[in-house]
Design a protein around this motif. Structure first.
Motif, short mmCIF file in Angstrom:
data_model
loop_
_atom_site.label_atom_id
_atom_site.label_comp_id
_atom_site.label_asym_id
_atom_site.label_seq_id
_atom_site.Cartn_x
_atom_site.Cartn_y
_atom_site.Cartn_z
N ASP A 22 0.81 -1.23 0.00
CA ASP A 22 0.00 0.00 0.00
C ASP A 22 0.83 1.27 0.00
O ASP A 22 0.30 2.37 -0.20
N TRP A 190 -8.74 -9.39 -1.52
CA TRP A 190 -9.04 -8.00 -1.88
C TRP A 190 -10.50 -7.62 -1.67
O TRP A 190 -10.92 -6.54 -2.10
N THR A 193 -11.40 -4.09 -0.32
CA THR A 193 -10.77 -2.93 -0.98
C THR A 193 -11.61 -2.42 -2.16
O THR A 193 -11.05 -1.87 -3.11
N HIS A 195 -13.49 -0.09 -4.48
CA HIS A 195 -13.37 1.35 -4.68
C HIS A 195 -14.71 2.07 -4.51
O HIS A 195 -14.74 3.23 -4.10
N ALA A 222 -5.84 -5.89 3.08
CA ALA A 222 -6.50 -4.70 3.62
C ALA A 222 -6.24 -4.46 5.09
O ALA A 222 -6.61 -3.40 5.60
N ARG A 281 -8.26 1.51 6.95
CA ARG A 281 -8.59 0.75 5.75
C ARG A 281 -9.44 1.57 4.79
O ARG A 281 -9.17 1.62 3.59
N VAL A 285 -8.29 2.75 1.08
CA VAL A 285 -9.04 2.35 -0.11
C VAL A 285 -9.43 3.58 -0.92
O VAL A 285 -9.29 3.60 -2.16
N ARG A 313 -5.10 -2.36 -5.33
CA ARG A 313 -4.10 -1.29 -5.47
C ARG A 313 -3.33 -1.47 -6.78
O ARG A 313 -2.11 -1.39 -6.82
#
Length: 420
Positions: A22, A190, A193, A195, A222, A281, A285, A313
């Motif tokens: 990240d 994932w 995460t 979006h 995450a 987190r 994100v 990511r």
């Protein structure tokens, strides 16, 4: 990341890149928990201590997958757990199916056990989940050739494509797989995460066919820094699931695959999802979603193809439309493309061949984390709180550098266009 041996003429790679990091400082509360456990000299039990297993149960139960400790095993990263599950399910002459492309760490564990990993195409709209008709055809072909497919590995929120499979596709694929007697491993690293979580529907295959799905989650997705290896697996609450769980614990014992005690303490804290963890987190994100959208815009503006990133990511770009100008720069396959972009961007840009795609296809995974890493710890932390992180000086410089590299490719492509 291990490069292909040039003496092999860009042949198949054996190992791929790690999960995209990240690029952010470690959450102070996580660091404090790890530091407080640093004086523990006793080893964690294989499969995880009760406190860690209880935390994993709470994590899955909050996501609609009721879980008890007897269904859970923890290990030092998802690769160790996938190796154990693959050995338990496919170690005696069985074959493994994976999507094309797929996470770089999936196929090596089948190869390590001497088993082929058969790649199944994914549909145009998303990666991670095979097309159901292609899956049935692959199963038929493998059996006709004397094979014995038993295991399908898939991911709803995908690495490398950063897409989320729609529920209707997932349902059709899982239904086809289970009808053929396949056990599914769902990599849900994932899933936290997304979006646009309010606009994206994510279902776990374990919600659809709980008796035939094992879920694996690497906390590096995450919850934990990538350098603190910890993961958990959730097995079906069936007789077969209990047998698989026991066999996986046997294999982890043989491997000595225990989580380090300080990391286990941090993992349990993170899985409980206290406010500092959930706030970090969510902020991370949002940040990576903005950076990924900016990277996607630059890639598409240069003439390449890429699905809009929905999770993670990273994003997956196809530079096939730029093949002619790239060929003028000596790029003929994905390894050449990886070399060129890694040098131009100053960050890893693994080619699609590392994810099971054809070597001749000019595809590449681009991560957002390295774009945050050029500043100091304080500058990277500022990315999380800034209302306009893309305008921060160090991130703006990184994006300008990225834009320049792809503008060069775009300009080259325009020079190759025939006159009108």
């Amino acid at each position: 990341m291990r490069r292909t041996d040039p003496g092999e003429d860009h042949g198949p790679v054996r190992y791929g890149p790690p999960l995209p990091a990240d690029g952010l400082p470690v959450l102070p509360e996580l660091a404090a928990v790890l530091a407080a456990a640093a004086d523990r000299a006793d080893a964690q039990p294989v499969g995880g201590a009760p406190a860690l297993l209880e935390a994993a149960c709470g994590y899955w139960t909050r996501r609609g997958l009721p879980t008890v400790p007897d269904q859970v095993a923890a290990g030092p990263g998802a690769p160790a757990l996938l190796l154990a599950v693959t050995a338990a399910l496919a170690g005696e002459g069985a074959d493994v199916l994976v999507p094309r492309p797929c996470a770089a760490w999936w196929a090596p564990y089948a190869r390590l056990l001497g088993r082929p990993a058969y790649h199944v195409p994914t549909p145009a709209e998303s990666g991670g989940v095979p097309d159901p008709y292609a899956l049935l055809e692959t199963v038929r072909r493998v059996r006709a050739e004397g094979g014995d497919p038993r295991l399908l590995v898939l991911s709803v929120a995908d690495d490398p494509t950063a897409t989320v499979a729609p529920p209707e596709l997932l349902h059709e694929t899982v239904e086809a797989a289970t009808a053929e007697g396949l056990h599914l491993v769902s990599d849900e690293t994932w899933r936290d995460t997304l979006h646009a979580p309010r606009e994206t529907v994510l279902l776990s295959p374990a919600e659809m066919w709980p008796g035939q799905v094992t879920v694996v989650t690497d906390l590096a997705g995450a919850l934990l820094p990538a350098g603190w290896p910890a993961a958990a697996a959730r097995f079906p609450a069936t007789a077969g699931g209990r047998h698989l769980h026991a066999r996986v614990l046997d294999i982890l014992t043989a491997l000595g695959a225990r989580i380090a005690a300080p990391v286990a303490a941090a993992a349990g804290y993170a899985l409980d999802e206290p406010p500092p963890v959930t706030e970090r987190r969510e902020a991370a994100v949002r940040l990576h979603a903005r950076v990924a959208a900016a990277v996607h815009a630059e890639v598409v503006a240069a003439g390449a193809l890429a699905r809009p990133p929905q999770a993670g990511r990273h994003l997956y770009a196809d530079l096939g439309p730029l093949r002619e100008p790239l060929a003028a720069r000596g790029v003929g396959d994905a390894q050449d493309l990886e070399d060129l972009l890694t040098a131009r961007l100053g960050m890893p840009a693994p080619g699609g061949h590392r994810f099971g795609d054809d070597l001749g296809a000019l595809r590449v995974r681009l991560a957002t984390g390295p774009l945050l890493g050029g500043g100091t710890v304080e500058e990277r932390a500022d990315c999380l709180t800034s209302p306009a992180p893309l305008e921060l000086p160090h991130l703006r410089r990184a994006l300008v550098s990225f834009r320049s590299a792809f503008e060069e490719l775009r300009d080259d492509a325009r020079r190759w266009e025939p006159p009108r």
